[in-house]
Design a protein around this motif. Structure first.
Motif, PDB file in Angstrom:
ATOM      1  N   GLU A 217      74.186  19.459  19.057  1.00 40.33           N
ATOM      2  CA  GLU A 217      72.839  19.654  18.462  1.00 40.33           C
ATOM      3  C   GLU A 217      72.281  18.367  18.768  1.00 40.33           C
TER       4      GLU A 217
ATOM      5  N   VAL B 265      71.277  17.604  22.418  1.00 35.88           N
ATOM      6  CA  VAL B 265      69.837  18.388  22.829  1.00 35.88           C
ATOM      7  C   VAL B 265      68.661  17.606  22.126  1.00 35.88           C
TER       8      VAL B 265
ATOM      9  N   SER C 125      79.244  28.849  18.062  1.00 33.02           N
ATOM     10  CA  SER C 125      78.077  27.992  17.834  1.00 33.02           C
ATOM     11  C   SER C 125      77.904  27.663  16.515  1.00 33.02           C
TER      12      SER C 125
ATOM     13  N   ILE D 140      74.657  24.968  16.047  1.00 35.55           N
ATOM     14  CA  ILE D 140      73.440  25.354  16.887  1.00 35.55           C
ATOM     15  C   ILE D 140      73.293  26.870  17.306  1.00 35.55           C
TER      16      ILE D 140
ATOM     17  N   ASN E 134      72.448  30.776  21.530  1.00 36.61           N
ATOM     18  CA  ASN E 134      71.603  30.595  23.035  1.00 36.61           C
ATOM     19  C   ASN E 134      71.785  29.191  23.405  1.00 36.61           C
ATOM     20  N   GLN E 135      71.811  28.233  22.543  1.00 36.07           N
ATOM     21  CA  GLN E 135      72.016  26.720  22.982  1.00 36.07           C
ATOM     22  C   GLN E 135      73.629  26.672  23.420  1.00 36.07           C
TER      23      GLN E 135
ATOM     24  N   TYR F  31      75.048  25.321  26.806  1.00 35.83           N
ATOM     25  CA  TYR F  31      75.840  24.313  27.080  1.00 35.83           C
ATOM     26  C   TYR F  31      77.260  24.670  27.991  1.00 35.83           C
TER      27      TYR F  31
END
Length: 120
Positions: free
Chosen positions: A42, A45, A95, A100, A103-104, A108
Motif C-alpha cells: 500500500e 503504490v 490482500s 490493499i 485488484n492492487q 502486484y
C-alpha cells in the motif's frame, strides 16, 4: 498537456520486492529515474503515485520532453479472468492482510511474476 492529463496516462508501474531490506521498490520504466519504495504494498503504490507526480512536475517546469506510455493504445488495461473459488478466497484474504484492494494485490503479483519471467 497539463500535469493532471499526464497523471491520467497509463504509465506502467513495476513493483519488485526488496529481498535484502524488505519492502518494495517501485519504478515507472517510461519515466527514466522515476522510482521509489515502501515498506508495504500500500505504501509503495502510494509513494509511486507521489514520485510520478513529482517527476512529471519537474519535467514540465524544466521544459523536458515527457515520453508517453509505451504502445498501450491497443490495450484497455482490463481483462476478465475466471479463477477457482478457493483461489479467489486466498487472494482476498492476502490482500486484506496487506491492507490493499484485491485488484492492487493481483496487480502486484502479476507485476512481480512478469519481472521474474522477463529476467529469465
Amino acid at each position: 498537456m497539463t500535469l493532471n492529463e499526464y497523471m491520467e496516462l497509463p504509465y506502467r508501474m513495476e513493483i519488485v520486492p526488496d529481498k535484502e531490506e524488505g519492502g518494495y521498490a517501485v519504478m515507472f520504466p517510461e519515466l527514466p529515474g522515476c522510482m521509489t519504495c515502501g515498506e508495504t504494498l500500500e505504501s509503495a503504490v502510494s509513494n509511486a503515485e507521489d514520485a510520478k507526480k513529482e517527476w512529471l512536475m519537474a519535467a514540465l517546469e524544466e521544459g523536458q520532453e515527457i515520453p508517453g506510455p509505451d504502445g498501450l493504445n491497443d490495450y484497455s488495461g482490463q481483462f476478465k479472468l475466471r479463477i477457482p473459488k478457493s483461489l479467489h478466497r486466498q487472494l482476498s484474504e492476502h490482500s486484506k492482510q496487506e491492507g490493499i484492494s484485491m485488484n492492487q494485490y493481483c496487480l502486484y503479483l502479476l507485476s512481480r511474476n512478469d519481472a521474474i519471467h522477463s529476467q529469465a
